[in-house]
Design an enzyme around this catalytic site. Structure first.
Site: not given
Ligand SMILES: Cc1cc2nc3c(=O)[nH]c(=O)nc-3n(C[C@H](O)[C@H](O)[C@H](O)COP(=O)(O)O)c2cc1C
Ligand SMILES: CCCCC(=O)C(=O)O
Length: 387
Positions: A28, A110, A133, A159, A168, A256, A280, A283, A311, A313, A334
């Site tokens: 996950y 979050s 969110y 976001t 996923r 974002k 993200h 994702r 944001d 990598g 992240g």
């Protein structure tokens, strides 16, 4: 922990997290959408940029402080908001925030975190933003704004890349549910990782601490993240809602998930003070470009004022120098800190941050840059444009 001390980079911490977590939980964190093209590209794109050093510039003192969301921070690196931290370690968001505080970094909490806004603010005096969110129950958004004001949060990040959950496939294959439950399939994986499984399955109560008083979709039993998001998130969101949020909040606000210069302009025109260039972490929309490749064009249209945060990598301190040379105010991470959290709680997050910040400082010294504000476009060159 000896193992943490022996981790020399983020890849080592990822390997530790993989060993410590049951497979569905590790996947996950680690996984991306569809074929994970964007997930891989986010990191590999950094390799397409070279750093061009200056020499003999007196690098005996290195200044790394900057401003982000209107706050003074010690480094141009922030911790991206991530949900469900209690699933990775019982100390959850507080462990992450404490480690961020030790390094003077900006922390993002979050909407789908497992720690309440008020509790986080009580434990963490440092610069903090809350990530929103927007649920179908719009009352929740207004409530977040009021609670963040009351608790002294410094900024918000809205976001916008998640109208539905990305596909996923690792989570589908593993049958991941919220909260995680023992199934025939996951039994072996949980049994082989008792250090994780016992506290998680028996001890700390798992829920979306900031929304569950209004939305208790999980009350009737575990469900998939896909179903939760599909049932609860408001897909009708538009720029009008950004205008509303900006005026309701009245403080620093980043959008974002912005990926283009046009949308970046739209964000600022709608009242935002910055953008987080983000897919993200690979994702959501697979085949979206890497954030690092969008930085220069977005800075170009926004000019000097707004925060531009790259944001996704980032796995080495040198990546941050590249992003700043292309025009970013800061980078955000992240998975790097989540691997640390899973590997060893607060000490693991601390290790992740220490490694990245040491790398960043060493890179600045080797590139002859003694002040963050002295990083220039000439310090970076795209390999495609080599002369
Ligand atoms: C396990 C996990 C959970 C995440 N949860 C959220 C979230 O709740 N809200 C959000 O805006 N982004 C979330 N993200 C995305 C991160 O904020 C960030 O954009 C991404 O991790 C950056 O890529 P990186 O992992 O390569 O650093 C999550 C990412 C991960 C890996
Ligand atoms: C589908 C979004 C829910 C949490 C999240 O943001 C993530 O897992 O990336």
């Amino acid at each position: 922990m000896k193992a943490l001390a022996r981790a020399n980079n983020i890849a080592d911490l990822r390997a530790l997290a993989r060993r410590r977590l049951p497979r569905p939980i590790f996947d996950y964190i680690d996984g991306g959408a569809d074929d994970e093209l964007t997930l891989r590209r986010n990191s590999s794109a950094f390799a397409d940029y070279e750093l061009i050093p200056d020499v003999l510039t007196d690098v005996s003192n290195i200044r790394t402080e900057t401003r982000l969301f209107g706050q003074e921070v010690r480094w141009p690196l922030m911790l991206s908001p991530t949900g469900l931290n209690r699933m990775f370690h019982p100390d959850a968001e507080l462990a992450v925030a404490r480690a961020a505080a030790r390094h003077g970094l900006l922390y993002g909490l979050s909407t789908l975190g497992t720690t309440r806004i008020e509790e986080l603010a009580k434990e963490f005096a440092g610069p903090k933003v809350f990530q929103i969110y927007v649920f179908k129950d719009r009352g929740l958004t207004a409530e977040f704004v009021a609670r963040c004001k009351e608790s002294g949060f410094h900024g918000l990040a809205l976001t916008v890349d998640t109208p539905v959950a990305g596909n996923r496939e690792r989570d589908r294959v593993n049958g991941l549910s919220l909260p995680p439950r023992l199934t025939l399939k996951s039994f072996m994986s949980f049994a082989l990782h008792p250090g994780w499984s016992l506290p998680a399955l028996t001890g700390s109560k798992f829920d979306f601490a900031n929304v569950s008083h209004k939305v208790d979709a999980l009350a009737s039993g575990p469900m998939s993240l896909f179903d939760y998001i599909g049932g609860q998130f408001d897909r009708s969101l538009t720029w009008r809602d950004v205008e509303w949020l900006a005026s309701e909040w009245g403080g620093p606000l980043a959008i974002k998930g912005v990926m283009t210069p046009e949308d970046a302009k739209h964000a600022i025109a709608s009242g935002a003070t910055g953008v987080m260039i983000s897919n993200h972490g690979g994702r959501q929309l697979d085949s979206a470009p890497a954030p690092i490749d969008q930085v220069a064009a977005i800075r170009d249209v926004l000019g000097d004022g707004p925060d531009v945060i790259c944001d996704g990598g980032v796995r080495r301190g040198a990546d941050v120098v590249k992003a700043l040379a292309l025009g970013a105010t800061a980078c955000s991470i992240g998975r790097p800190y989540l691997y640390g959290l899973a590997a060893g709680g607060e000490a693991g997050v601390d290790r992740a941050l220490s490694l990245l910040l040491e790398e960043l400082e060493r890179t600045m010294i080797l590139a002859g840059i003694n002040d963050i504000s002295g990083i220039r476009a000439r310090h970076v060159r795209s390999r495609g444009s080599r002369r």
